[in-house]
Design an enzyme around this catalytic site. Structure first.
Site, PDB file in Angstrom:
ATOM      1  N   ASP A 258     -34.234 -75.403  62.291  1.00 51.05           N
ATOM      2  CA  ASP A 258     -34.754 -74.989  61.317  1.00 51.05           C
ATOM      3  C   ASP A 258     -35.737 -73.378  61.008  1.00 51.05           C
ATOM      4  O   ASP A 258     -36.377 -73.245  62.557  1.00 51.05           O
ATOM      5  CB  ASP A 258     -35.024 -75.973  60.166  1.00 51.05           C
ATOM      6  CG  ASP A 258     -34.905 -75.745  58.904  1.00 51.05           C
ATOM      7  OD1 ASP A 258     -34.843 -74.921  58.264  1.00 51.05           O
ATOM      8  OD2 ASP A 258     -34.378 -76.626  58.540  1.00 51.05           O
ATOM      9  N   ASP A 321     -29.944 -74.283  50.812  1.00 46.30           N
ATOM     10  CA  ASP A 321     -29.429 -75.604  51.226  1.00 46.30           C
ATOM     11  C   ASP A 321     -28.392 -75.879  50.172  1.00 46.30           C
ATOM     12  O   ASP A 321     -28.840 -75.965  48.741  1.00 46.30           O
ATOM     13  CB  ASP A 321     -31.030 -76.610  51.046  1.00 46.30           C
ATOM     14  CG  ASP A 321     -31.422 -76.757  51.879  1.00 46.30           C
ATOM     15  OD1 ASP A 321     -31.802 -75.960  52.905  1.00 46.30           O
ATOM     16  OD2 ASP A 321     -32.055 -77.453  52.399  1.00 46.30           O
TER      17      ASP A 321
HETATM   18  C1  GLA Z   1     -34.006 -77.617  55.643  1.00 44.58           C
HETATM   19  C2  GLA Z   1     -32.541 -77.424  55.611  1.00 44.58           C
HETATM   20  C3  GLA Z   1     -32.342 -78.508  55.640  1.00 44.58           C
HETATM   21  C4  GLA Z   1     -32.233 -79.936  56.301  1.00 44.58           C
HETATM   22  C5  GLA Z   1     -34.187 -80.235  55.860  1.00 44.58           C
HETATM   23  C6  GLA Z   1     -34.720 -81.430  55.909  1.00 44.58           C
HETATM   24  O1  GLA Z   1     -34.382 -78.023  53.729  1.00 44.58           O
HETATM   25  O2  GLA Z   1     -32.431 -76.452  54.917  1.00 44.58           O
HETATM   26  O3  GLA Z   1     -30.634 -78.707  55.746  1.00 44.58           O
HETATM   27  O4  GLA Z   1     -32.346 -80.397  57.711  1.00 44.58           O
HETATM   28  O5  GLA Z   1     -34.647 -78.835  55.801  1.00 44.58           O
HETATM   29  O6  GLA Z   1     -35.959 -81.221  55.975  1.00 44.58           O
END
Ligand code: GLA
Length: 514
Positions: A258, A321
């Protein structure tokens, strides 16, 4: 014409045709989205081997592959031309050992037999540099467990992947997302040698990974190039080499990397800055002594689809997301899917656009961290979601509750012919043939010369959608097959039409008629 109308649940289907163009069947329904009609036929008792026909691995690395196969157990598995560094367990269908040391293509034939019949399927093992020659398939903990995730959840997810039959369709990665390292403030974060520590919910992560592997499944994990993950747990910053080695030592097979806390960069940031942490980790993973699929998660910054592969990425999130994407007139998955669809030219074997997880069944809410509740998507929308992800050759990573897999959800997730569109060895993402406010037409060329077409009704009422051969680059007679119902529908010429429900899809596979 191969189907018989009496086979069809007529209340749910309608037939559309003209003298010129033979019609196709599609789900017909009103605004509500209809009853939960299960389209996927039950697997036959005789074995049917599923999964990709091509598989990439690096020379000499540990190898693990559970042959995805439906049919009544016990099934006896065998393989022809299996490289001698590998062995297949006849009862479980799990292949272990090490990939051959010599690069090249190894043509294996997988075989399965039980009291009801037998099946065989070719598998090309490509021993070289590229992993994930077809999009990864599995489950991720985020959208159901959030920071509550524990080792027990992960083990239970692995159990459920087998017990539900998902693994028999090719789902194999069991991936823990954020929140398994130490939380900010909960020191020490690392041992005296700087090695990463897990938090109390993961007392023995190596044993957890071994457990997942014992089922023939693969284990995935998550960290961030920044000092903190998005949920404020310890990330890899300054310890990248150590962490890559640690993850490999524990036996992980997949890493989602990430962006959170790496910097407050914007979309137009210098490309080298955006690439740097991924290049660093990508190179470390390439030289690790295991095959670790690398999933970039930086939401598409700097047009990641143009360079994600160059930094070692096997797939890269193209958007923010999905679980936080608000529904407008269309549900959130459509917004994400429509964005992801635009980058179709960039996908290829080992390098996939990732529009995020499949959020159906019982799913949580990332904002509240609440427990799972049934998806608000209509059946039509769920069929569209899965069809669109398969046409886009997207990673198929379910992120709902593995403990609440109902028959309808499994019917959406586990249709061998629909998944075959996603896993097709040619590795093309569908191109956008046509798009407007009311419709979307996607077309994906497949290895056997056929074309998978999706006619998506983005409108608010059922309507007739069609596409002409001239738009698809096709000519002559085509046999139209419905992968959801696994039936040949008709021979079509010139164009195909289907009546499609609100937000629904007609997924059709066209192959030239003999
Ligand atoms: C980000 C990612 C998600 C998830 C969260 C975890 O938002 O895009 O898919 O992994 O972090 O904190």
């Amino acid at each position: 014409m191969n189907y018989r109308l009496r086979d069809m649940p007529m209340s749910r289907f309608c037939f559309v045709g003209t003298v010129i163009f033979v019609g196709l069947l599609a789900v017909c329904e009103g605004r509500a989205g209809g009853a939960k009609l299960v389209l996927t036929p039950k697997p036959a008792p005789a074995p049917r081997i599923n999964g990709p026909t091509v598989y990439g691995c690096r020379p000499g690395r540990p190898f693990l592959y559970r042959v995805p196969c439906t049919g009544t157990r016990p099934i006896e598995f065998t393989a022809d031309e299996l490289p001698e560094t590998l062995r297949l367990d006849a009862a479980s269908g799990i292949i272990t050992g090490n990939a051959p040391a010599t690069r090249g293509t190894y043509r294996v034939t997988l075989k399965a037999r039980n009291a009801h019949g037998e099946d065989a399927r070719p598998l090309r093992l490509v021993v070289g540099d590229q992993l994930a020659l077809t999009p990864p398939m599995g489950w991720n903990s985020w959208y159901i467990h959030y920071s509550r995730v524990t080792e027990r959840h992960m083990r239970e997810a692995a159990d459920a992947m087998i017990a539900s039959g998902m693994a028999d369709f090719g789902y194999q990665y069991v991936n823990v997302d954020d929140c398994w390292t130490k939380r900010k403030g909960d020191e020490p974060y690392r041992d005296k040698d700087g090695r990463l520590l897990t938090n109390a919910k993961f007392p023995d992560i190596k044993a957890m990974v071994d457990y997942i592997h014992s089922k023939g499944l693969k284990a995935g994990t998550y960290t961030s190039p920044g000092p903190w993950t998005c949920a404020r747990y310890v990330g890899a910053y300054g310890h990248e080499k150590q962490d890559a080695a640690r993850l490999a030592e524990w036996g992980f097979d997949f890493l989602k990397y990430d962006w959170c806390s790496y910097g407050s960069y914007k979309h137009n940031q210098d490309l080298n800055v955006l690439k740097k942490p991924y290049l660093l980790m990508g190179n470390l993973l390439k030289t690790a002594d295991r095959d670790i699929v690398f999933n970039l998660c930086q939401y598409g910054m700097g047009d990641v689809w143009k360079w994600g592969g160059q930094v070692g990425g096997n797939c890269w999130r193209t958007t923010h997301d999905l679980g936080l994407t608000a529904a407008g007139r269309l549900p959130g998955f459509y917004h994400v899917g429509l964005a992801n669809a635009r980058y179709w030219q960039y996908a290829k074997p080992g390098q996939w656009n990732d529009p995020d997880y499949i959020l159906i069944g019982a799913v949580g809410d990332a904002r509240t961290g609440g427990r799972g509740a049934p998806t608000s998507l209509t059946p039509n929308e769920q069929y569209s979601y899965m069809s669109m992800w398969c046409l886009m050759a997207a990673p198929l990573i379910f992120s709902g509750d593995m403990a609440q897999l109902d028959q309808f959800t499994l019917n959406v997730l586990c249709n061998a012919e629909v998944i075959a569109v996603d896993q097709d060895a040619l590795g093309k993402q569908a191109r956008i043939v046509r798009q407007s406010d009311s419709e979307l037409v996607l077309a994906k060329p497949l290895e056997d010369g056929s074309t998978a077409v999706g006619l998506f009704n983005l409108g608010e009422t059922p309507g007739e959608l069609s596409v002409a051969w001239s738009e698809l680059g096709l000519a002559g007679k085509q046999v139209a097959r419905d992968p959801w119902r696994q039936k040949d529908l008709d021979v079509a010429e010139g164009k195909l039409s289907a009546r499609v429900g609100r937000h629904g899809v007609a997924l059709i596979r066209l192959r030239p008629a003999e």
